[in-house]
Design an enzyme around this catalytic site. Structure first.
Site, mmCIF file in Angstrom:
data_model
loop_
_atom_site.group_PDB
_atom_site.id
_atom_site.type_symbol
_atom_site.label_atom_id
_atom_site.label_comp_id
_atom_site.label_asym_id
_atom_site.label_seq_id
_atom_site.Cartn_x
_atom_site.Cartn_y
_atom_site.Cartn_z
ATOM 1 N N THR A 22 -5.148 -18.292 -1.366
ATOM 2 C CA THR A 22 -5.093 -17.002 -2.039
ATOM 3 C C THR A 22 -5.105 -15.841 -1.063
ATOM 4 O OG1 THR A 22 -6.163 -17.904 -4.006
ATOM 5 C CG2 THR A 22 -6.268 -15.519 -3.718
ATOM 6 N N SER A 68 -4.696 -24.775 -1.274
ATOM 7 C CA SER A 68 -5.649 -25.684 -0.627
ATOM 8 C C SER A 68 -5.730 -27.055 -1.282
ATOM 9 C CB SER A 68 -7.037 -25.050 -0.568
ATOM 10 O OG SER A 68 -7.574 -24.855 -1.860
ATOM 11 N N THR A 73 -9.590 -21.254 -1.509
ATOM 12 C CA THR A 73 -10.996 -21.521 -1.813
ATOM 13 C C THR A 73 -11.208 -22.755 -2.684
ATOM 14 O OG1 THR A 73 -10.934 -20.056 -3.741
ATOM 15 C CG2 THR A 73 -11.603 -19.086 -1.636
ATOM 16 N N ASP A 74 -10.159 -23.278 -3.321
ATOM 17 C CA ASP A 74 -10.350 -24.412 -4.227
ATOM 18 C C ASP A 74 -10.970 -25.615 -3.522
ATOM 19 O OD1 ASP A 74 -9.380 -22.967 -6.314
ATOM 20 O OD2 ASP A 74 -7.458 -24.014 -6.460
#
Length: 335
Positions: A16, A59, A91-92
């Site tokens: 992101t 990710s 961030t996932d």
């Protein structure tokens, strides 16, 4: 750039933090490492940056091989004089990447991961501030010897404890029971405790990555998925059990059969807390599962237990020794 400033190597992997709107709708990874560095005001006055784009992926699509390539790149940067390393990614799976890299990181120089919860063109985009804070953390002397860190929302987390606790909030990351490592105050991380003990790095993989499944336990579940995973070549099973490590009667029977052939680990599906070992004695509780050959995961979450088991098996640890190796790692990595 002033030669007196410390060197920080910055690599981007996508996510992101690098995403901008696409013509087809939604945001997609587009910005490279140099563009990300330029977006953070004042960052050039903190360190001499070496910026490089290694991947451009969301990710969830990063692989173990991608991360091993990142690790090799980071080690080369340290050999070439970098005082710290900063990686940007989605961030996932940020908590997973941080924990995975921490298993192998053998240098005192900090390896810091960061990302963003809002795209680069969004109102209040948090990527520039997170990247700035990550570099500030990477150059700070108090960050040395702490292994892999995650910096988000002016908060420093250890890879051992960090978790993504919210799907969308800019304050998505938490360190749960372990507590955050530091908060940034006026550009400097204020650490709350000295560096903890660290086990020796896990040896690099010797062959293909093993398949290790996470199987959740839930109401009315007899553990059929665990048996299916074992039948399809999975080398180990991580059970995200209810409570302090509990499953149904039927699931317990399956665990007994599986544990005779492959390592089975019991973690808790709860948001925080440890598995127990000697509190509940009914069929399907932790004492019963231990008698059936399962190993308790303690404070490890299911996703981190999986990564540790993957790394150990890939390093050549025999199946019968994996449980002992996980236990020893947890004792050495108490904080």
């Amino acid at each position: 750039m002033p030669n007196s400033l410390p060197i920080v190597a910055v690599a981007s992997l996508g996510g992101t933090i690098s995403m901008t709107p696409s013509s087809e709708g939604g945001i997609v990874p587009t910005l490279d490492a140099a563009q990300l560095a330029q977006s953070a005001p004042g960052i050039s006055g903190i360190a001499n940056l070496r910026a490089e784009s290694l991947r451009q992926l969301p990710s969830a699509s990063l692989s173990f091989d991608d991360l091993m390539a990142v690790l090799a790149w980071a080690e080369k940067q340290v050999e070439d004089g970098a005082h710290g390393i900063v990686l940007t990614q989605g961030t996932d799976t940020l908590e997973e990447s941080a924990f995975f890299l921490d298993l192998y990181w053998r240098h005192p120089q900090p390896l810091v991961l960061t990302g963003a919860m809002r795209g680069a063109s969004a109102a209040g985009a948090d990527g520039p501030a997170n990247l700035l804070a990550a570099v500030q953390t990477a150059v700070d002397a108090q960050s040395v010897g702490r292994g892999v860190l995650v910096v988000m929302n002016d908060t420093v987390h250890e890879a051992r404890w960090v978790t993504k606790a919210d799907s969308l909030s800019t304050g998505a990351f938490s360190s749960g029971d372990g507590g955050v490592a530091a908060r940034l105050v006026e550009g400097t991380p204020a650490y709350f405790h000295p560096p903890g003990s660290r086990p020796a790095p896990i040896p690099f993989p010797k062959g293909v990555w093993p398949k290790v499944a996470i199987i959740p336990a839930s109401l009315g579940d007899g553990g059929e998925l665990a048996s299916l995973a074992a039948d399809n070549g999975y080398a180990s099973i991580i059970v995200a059990a209810t409570g302090a490590g509990h499953v149904s009667y039927d699931f317990a029977e399956r665990i007994a059969n599986l544990a005779a052939h492959i390592p089975v680990f019991i973690t808790t599906r709860a948001a925080s807390g440890s598995t127990a070992s000697r509190t509940y004695g009914y069929v399907g509780a932790e004492m019963d599962l231990i008698r059936r050959g399962a190993h308790m995961g303690g404070w490890l979450s299911a996703i981190k237990a999986r990564l540790l088991v993957v790394a150990l098996i890939a390093a050549g640890v025999e199946p019968g020794r994996v449980g002992e190796s996980v236990s020893n790692w947890c004792k050495l990595r108490s904080h």
